[in-house]
Design a protein around this motif. Structure first.
Motif, PDB file in Angstrom:
ATOM      1  N   ARG A 352       3.178  -3.894  -5.926  1.00 35.42           N
ATOM      2  CA  ARG A 352       2.778  -2.457  -6.649  1.00 35.42           C
ATOM      3  C   ARG A 352       2.396  -1.632  -5.466  1.00 35.42           C
ATOM      4  N   LEU A 353       3.001  -0.308  -5.508  1.00 31.92           N
ATOM      5  CA  LEU A 353       3.038   0.655  -4.561  1.00 31.92           C
ATOM      6  C   LEU A 353       2.370   1.933  -5.263  1.00 31.92           C
ATOM      7  N   LEU A 362       0.971   6.363   1.337  1.00 27.10           N
ATOM      8  CA  LEU A 362       1.743   5.168   0.244  1.00 27.10           C
ATOM      9  C   LEU A 362       0.990   3.973   0.497  1.00 27.10           C
ATOM     10  N   LEU A 363       0.006   3.804  -0.679  1.00 30.69           N
ATOM     11  CA  LEU A 363      -0.853   2.474  -0.757  1.00 30.69           C
ATOM     12  C   LEU A 363      -0.134   1.179  -1.038  1.00 30.69           C
ATOM     13  N   GLN A 364      -0.098   0.173  -0.197  1.00 28.22           N
ATOM     14  CA  GLN A 364       0.796  -0.936  -0.211  1.00 28.22           C
ATOM     15  C   GLN A 364      -0.020  -2.064   0.210  1.00 28.22           C
ATOM     16  N   THR A 384      -1.822 -12.374   2.116  1.00 32.14           N
ATOM     17  CA  THR A 384      -1.255 -11.150   1.707  1.00 32.14           C
ATOM     18  C   THR A 384      -2.399 -10.277   1.389  1.00 32.14           C
ATOM     19  N   LEU A 385      -2.619  -8.931   1.881  1.00 33.89           N
ATOM     20  CA  LEU A 385      -3.812  -8.233   1.730  1.00 33.89           C
ATOM     21  C   LEU A 385      -3.438  -7.122   0.793  1.00 33.89           C
ATOM     22  N   PRO A 386      -4.284  -7.186  -0.244  1.00 38.26           N
ATOM     23  CA  PRO A 386      -4.153  -5.922  -1.388  1.00 38.26           C
ATOM     24  C   PRO A 386      -4.234  -4.420  -0.669  1.00 38.26           C
ATOM     25  N   ALA A 387      -3.419  -3.733  -1.496  1.00 36.51           N
ATOM     26  CA  ALA A 387      -3.248  -2.329  -0.947  1.00 36.51           C
ATOM     27  C   ALA A 387      -4.659  -1.620  -0.534  1.00 36.51           C
ATOM     28  N   ASP A 388      -5.607  -1.926  -1.644  1.00 44.09           N
ATOM     29  CA  ASP A 388      -6.843  -1.144  -1.391  1.00 44.09           C
ATOM     30  C   ASP A 388      -7.821  -1.596  -0.063  1.00 44.09           C
TER      31      ASP A 388
END
Length: 397
Positions: A352-353, A362-364, A384-388
């Protein structure tokens, strides 16, 4: 290559002059006719087809072609409008990029994309803002693009997200010593500045150990790195001396006394780590197979069919195509296209971007990765590091 994408070596000093020349030569682009409802969507890709970043440019264009095919369901159209793509090779040279962008905008193009180098992207952004055309930058990682203006967006990650990923390796860095081991150039200086901002902001003491780009005997610098006794050695390195650099760090026993962190670059560089591959902690934007999403599978199928394979910046091209198709559905006016992108959240290759409305960051997701040792190293995701978790602060805050 070290952490993050290599920044362009040129600055933005000529941007204002180039912008003024363009404004005078082209008049007001806002007065140009947008054409009827069936007018083509004219997209100009100004990117590094040749030059020092040609490998990254190749990844970008392959991803773009795959993304355009997926985003238009194989039609090459947005509604009834055909997407017409013109490629311009800037060779990593800001002057060539400025010339190419000027020519495209003068011909009525309302969408420019593709910047591979940061020094190029900042100048093209200035031109796009002055002339009110949509600009979707590519692999260029400079933080300066975030918040650059109403019409400037990005399809890749930025340096802050790289460093924020590195910070997750360190835990509580307050009172700890971080040494940035980098080549003394635009790329190294940009990473040094970001480490000072991110890790320094968390209480770490950040010291530079900058190496002349012309240096070939790297043993003395590796010795200094060990003698500095850092809690973390953050390496930002690019180019032909990478293998010698990693070898020197290994020979001097640096890995025995500190955590070494760097960015995992394109797979062609992986053999350069040699025997120290398993001792390096990697932050990562993307490598083939990292995401495990449905769109990654679709991208991989198309890129493989074309005779290549997904690499670190293939998703940047794919995402650019998704963004442009979505924007073009709002019509031919650049302001409408920009508004359509602001706040848009969508499924991308990496997951999810989100295009943050206020500054177009661009949050990713980002990745922690590891590399196996041997003649044919393989990468795998550690986390995997979440976008936030790796989101940059709002520009201007």
């Amino acid at each position: 290559m070290g952490a993050g994408i290599r920044s362009g070596k040129a600055g933005i000093g000529a941007a204002a002059v180039a912008t003024a020349l363009l404004a005078g030569a082209c008049g007001s682009p806002g007065t140009a006719a947008d054409g009827g409802k069936d007018a083509p969507v004219k997209v100009g890709l100004v990117y590094s087809k040749s030059g020092p970043l040609a490998a990254y440019g190749k990844q970008y264009i392959e991803g773009f072609r795959a993304g355009l095919d997926v985003a238009t369901n194989g039609t090459g159209k947005v509604g009834s409008r055909k997407v017409e793509v013109t490629e311009v090779d800037d060779a990593g040279d800001p002057a060539k990029a400025v010339s190419g962008a000027k020519d495209l905008i003068g011909k009525g193009y309302k969408v420019i994309a593709g910047s591979t180098a940061s020094g190029v992207a900042t100048q093209v952004s200035a031109i796009a803002e002055q002339n009110k055309v949509l600009f979707v930058s590519g692999p260029a990682a400079t933080d300066a693009l975030t918040g650059a203006g109403k019409f400037t967006f990005r399809s890749g990650r930025q340096t802050w997200q790289d460093i924020a990923t590195a910070a997750t390796f360190a835990g509580d860095v307050k009172g700890r010593k971080v040494v940035v081991f980098a080549q003394d150039g635009a790329f190294g200086q940009a990473n040094l500045a970001a480490v000072k901002t991110v890790l320094g902001g968390k209480g770490a003491t950040v010291e530079p150990l900058m190496v002349p780009a012309s240096a070939t005997d790297l043993t003395p610098f590796a010795t200094k790195a060990k003698a500095a006794k850092p809690d973390m050695l953050f390496v930002a390195w690019a180019g032909a001396t990478a293998q010698a650099m990693w070898g020197a760090l290994g020979q001097q026993g640096v890995f025995d006394v500190t955590k070494v962190v760097t960015g995992l670059d394109t797979s062609a560089t992986w053999p350069a780590y040699g025997k120290v591959a398993g001792k390096v902690t990697f932050l990562n934007h993307y490598f083939g197979g990292a995401a495990g999403t449905a769109l990654e599978k679709q991208m991989t199928e198309r890129v493989t069919k074309a005779g290549s394979k997904p690499e670190i910046f293939t998703p940047d091209g794919f995402t650019a195509a998704q963004m442009i198709v979505h924007a073009a559905a709002a019509g031919g006016d650049a302001a409408a296209m920009a508004k359509a992108l602001e706040g848009w959240s969508f499924d991308g290759v990496k997951g999810r971007l989100t295009v943050r409305a206020g500054d177009h960051a661009l949050l990713q997701p980002m990745y922690q990765a590891k590399l196996s040792e041997g003649a044919a190293p393989a990468a795998s995701v550690v986390k995997t590091l979440p976008a936030d978790q790796v989101a940059p602060p709002a520009a201007g805050k």
